[in-house]
Design a protein around this motif. Structure first.
Motif, PDB file in Angstrom:
ATOM      1  N   ILE A 135       0.862  -1.179   0.000  1.00 29.03           N
ATOM      2  CA  ILE A 135       0.000   0.000   0.000  1.00 29.03           C
ATOM      3  C   ILE A 135       0.899   1.230   0.000  1.00 29.03           C
ATOM      4  CG2 ILE A 135      -0.206   0.037   2.524  1.00 29.03           C
ATOM      5  CD1 ILE A 135      -3.086   1.072   2.131  1.00 29.03           C
ATOM      6  N   PHE A 136       0.492   2.262  -0.737  1.00 29.72           N
ATOM      7  CA  PHE A 136       1.294   3.481  -0.839  1.00 29.72           C
ATOM      8  C   PHE A 136       0.547   4.643  -0.209  1.00 29.72           C
ATOM      9  CE2 PHE A 136       2.608   7.348  -3.226  1.00 29.72           C
ATOM     10  CZ  PHE A 136       3.922   7.397  -2.788  1.00 29.72           C
ATOM     11  N   ASP A 137       1.229   5.346   0.696  1.00 29.21           N
ATOM     12  CA  ASP A 137       0.685   6.511   1.397  1.00 29.21           C
ATOM     13  C   ASP A 137       1.350   7.763   0.820  1.00 29.21           C
ATOM     14  OD1 ASP A 137      -0.006   8.544   3.127  1.00 29.21           O
ATOM     15  OD2 ASP A 137       0.770   7.575   4.937  1.00 29.21           O
ATOM     16  N   PRO A 138       0.652   8.528  -0.034  1.00 27.69           N
ATOM     17  CA  PRO A 138       1.291   9.675  -0.692  1.00 27.69           C
ATOM     18  C   PRO A 138       1.552  10.859   0.231  1.00 27.69           C
ATOM     19  CG  PRO A 138      -1.033   9.600  -1.253  1.00 27.69           C
ATOM     20  CD  PRO A 138      -0.746   8.348  -0.472  1.00 27.69           C
ATOM     21  N   GLN A 139       0.914  10.909   1.400  1.00 25.97           N
ATOM     22  CA  GLN A 139       1.109  12.034   2.313  1.00 25.97           C
ATOM     23  C   GLN A 139       2.254  11.810   3.296  1.00 25.97           C
ATOM     24  OE1 GLN A 139      -2.742  14.124   3.588  1.00 25.97           O
ATOM     25  NE2 GLN A 139      -3.436  12.018   3.295  1.00 25.97           N
ATOM     26  N   ALA A 140       2.831  10.622   3.285  1.00 25.32           N
ATOM     27  CA  ALA A 140       3.899  10.295   4.226  1.00 25.32           C
ATOM     28  C   ALA A 140       5.186  11.018   3.855  1.00 25.32           C
ATOM     29  CB  ALA A 140       4.127   8.787   4.250  1.00 25.32           C
ATOM     30  N   GLY A 141       6.102  11.067   4.808  1.00 27.27           N
ATOM     31  CA  GLY A 141       7.372  11.717   4.544  1.00 27.27           C
ATOM     32  C   GLY A 141       8.380  11.445   5.639  1.00 27.27           C
ATOM     33  N   ALA A 142       9.567  11.974   5.454  1.00 28.24           N
ATOM     34  CA  ALA A 142      10.659  11.787   6.406  1.00 28.24           C
ATOM     35  C   ALA A 142      10.745  12.992   7.330  1.00 28.24           C
ATOM     36  CB  ALA A 142      11.978  11.607   5.668  1.00 28.24           C
ATOM     37  N   ILE A 143      10.653  12.746   8.630  1.00 19.97           N
ATOM     38  CA  ILE A 143      10.795  13.817   9.619  1.00 19.97           C
ATOM     39  C   ILE A 143      12.280  14.052   9.876  1.00 19.97           C
ATOM     40  CG2 ILE A 143      10.281  14.567  11.958  1.00 19.97           C
ATOM     41  CD1 ILE A 143       7.948  12.567  11.955  1.00 19.97           C
ATOM     42  N   ASP A 144      12.695  15.290   9.758  1.00 19.00           N
ATOM     43  CA  ASP A 144      14.065  15.669  10.094  1.00 19.00           C
ATOM     44  C   ASP A 144      14.128  15.809  11.615  1.00 19.00           C
ATOM     45  OD1 ASP A 144      16.487  17.001  10.613  1.00 19.00           O
ATOM     46  OD2 ASP A 144      16.439  18.012   8.673  1.00 19.00           O
ATOM     47  N   THR A 145      14.647  14.788  12.285  1.00 21.07           N
ATOM     48  CA  THR A 145      14.605  14.771  13.749  1.00 21.07           C
ATOM     49  C   THR A 145      15.458  15.879  14.356  1.00 21.07           C
ATOM     50  OG1 THR A 145      16.383  13.136  13.820  1.00 21.07           O
ATOM     51  CG2 THR A 145      14.140  12.301  13.818  1.00 21.07           C
ATOM     52  N   ARG A 146      16.619  16.118  13.792  1.00 23.71           N
ATOM     53  CA  ARG A 146      17.502  17.137  14.366  1.00 23.71           C
ATOM     54  C   ARG A 146      16.896  18.529  14.242  1.00 23.71           C
ATOM     55  NH1 ARG A 146      23.122  14.875  11.660  1.00 23.71           N
ATOM     56  NH2 ARG A 146      23.143  12.853  12.729  1.00 23.71           N
ATOM     57  N   ALA A 147      16.320  18.818  13.078  1.00 26.67           N
ATOM     58  CA  ALA A 147      15.687  20.127  12.895  1.00 26.67           C
ATOM     59  C   ALA A 147      14.498  20.285  13.831  1.00 26.67           C
ATOM     60  CB  ALA A 147      15.247  20.298  11.445  1.00 26.67           C
ATOM     61  N   THR A 148      13.767  19.188  14.065  1.00 27.01           N
ATOM     62  CA  THR A 148      12.613  19.246  14.961  1.00 27.01           C
ATOM     63  C   THR A 148      13.038  19.555  16.392  1.00 27.01           C
ATOM     64  OG1 THR A 148      11.396  17.668  13.574  1.00 27.01           O
ATOM     65  CG2 THR A 148      10.637  17.965  15.842  1.00 27.01           C
ATOM     66  N   ILE A 149      14.069  18.856  16.880  1.00 26.23           N
ATOM     67  CA  ILE A 149      14.559  19.116  18.235  1.00 26.23           C
ATOM     68  C   ILE A 149      15.079  20.547  18.339  1.00 26.23           C
ATOM     69  CG2 ILE A 149      16.258  18.461  19.973  1.00 26.23           C
ATOM     70  CD1 ILE A 149      13.983  16.437  19.615  1.00 26.23           C
TER      71      ILE A 149
END
Length: 351
Positions: A135-149
């Protein structure tokens, strides 16, 4: 005279602890965060996390949609991307249940065959995939953890907030309107409320409150590898393997691929070296385009909690103490920040 600020302690400086500290600060509280490790350590460590709307339950999908809207609000305030959305290809899932939940929630998805999967994520050897479980989720993505912190630390610094590098060994409700934290040096500090978002340390603190969390201590290993040849940005990849093991890959802008796997730390044969070797073996089989000689690793102890009822997390309140438990919560950080702050204020955390 104005009303006195509420004094709130937050145990844990991972992404959830920082999110609730920032939200409480925004609402006017005086916040003290306790964590012996640097912010973003523990279960929040690493370079990247997967954000996905797709979940096997409607409530999981709905919560992810709400969280995504708040992630976008954070990005507007930070003026930097925190989630790079290129979609997520999920494999070996019970596709009917996942697709049904997405459809009922009114969210987009596709059911790719092998050819479409190879186009979406050329990192993966498509001939090894079961097309009936994709199954493909087009809204998914990679969270930049360092930028978030970094973002959460920046906005928390705008409020009445301080970070104390100390270990909390016990949390105790003093009354319906107060609680205290006992530190490793034996000192005890009183607050109007306490939020426990201590990752793997939450279980011990919950036990001190008479609460039992059904956790499975695990060691999570990330192996970062470079592709043998330059590749364009592709969709992320996640495979749901038996025994709560999984592998996922994301090609970042720096052409690094991050993978993770969970191995039970209760099994003596599941060592750090063994789990890293297993991650490399997985990559060699499913992603031959990656170069194992470039591999680097990170690992951390985690303690996921399976929450009944289809919810990805649960919020518990005992007197003036609020705890968060669940599994893979990074993607829900902005939503949980608001929900936990609402729980501290005595309002409906789900609303």
């Amino acid at each position: 005279m104005g009303e006195a600020r509420r004094r709130v302690a937050v145990v844990g400086a991972g992404v959830i602890g920082l999110a609730v500290a920032a939200e409480l600060g925004r609402r006017g509280a005086t916040v003290t965060t306790f964590d012996p490790e640097p912010p973003g350590s523990g279960q929040s460590f690493g370079r990247v996390r997967a954000f996905r709307v797709a979940h096997p339950t409607v409530i999981g999908v709905d919560l992810a949609v709400r969280s995504l809207a708040l992630w976008r609000r954070w990005e507007e305030q930070w003026q930097q991307p925190l989630i790079r959305s290129h979609g997520l290809l999920l494999a070996d899932v019970e596709r009917h249940a996942w697709a049904q939940s997405m459809a009922r929630a009114g969210q987009p998805f596709t059911l790719p065959d092998r050819a479409a999967a190879a186009e979406l994520c050329p990192l993966v050897a498509a001939d090894r995939l079961d097309p009936a479980a994709l199954i493909f989720d087009p809204q998914a993505g990679a969270i930049d953890t360092r930028a978030t912190i970094e973002w959460l630390l920046a906005i928390s610094g705008d409020y009445d907030w301080r970070l104390v590098p100390d270990h909390v060994v016990r949390v105790r409700p003093q009354s319906a309107t107060g609680a205290s934290v006992l530190l490793a040096d034996g000192t005890e500090q009183a607050f109007d409320a306490v939020v426990v978002a201590a990752g793997a340390g939450t279980e011990a603190l919950a036990a001190g409150l008479g609460l039992h969390l059904d956790t499975l201590p695990q060691q999570r290993t990330w192996a970062a590898l470079r592709p043998r040849l330059p590749l364009a940005q592709t969709a992320m990849w996640m495979q749901m393997l038996p025994g709560h093991r999984y592998g996922w890959a994301q090609l970042g802008s720096d052409c690094l691929v991050a993978m993770s796997g969970d191995w039970s730390s209760n099994n003596p044969s599941d060592t750090s070296a063994g789990s890293f070797a297993a991650a490399l073996a997985y990559a060699a089989e499913l992603m031959p385009v990656l170069d194992p000689t470039t591999a680097r690793s990170q690992e951390a102890q985690v303690a996921p909690v399976d929450v009944p009822g289809g919810w990805p997390f649960a919020i518990s309140t005992t007197g003036a103490v609020t705890l968060i438990e669940g599994n893979q919560l990074f993607k829900f950080a902005p939503l949980l920040g608001r929900m936990l702050a609402a729980a501290v204020e005595g309002r409906d955390a789900v609303g």
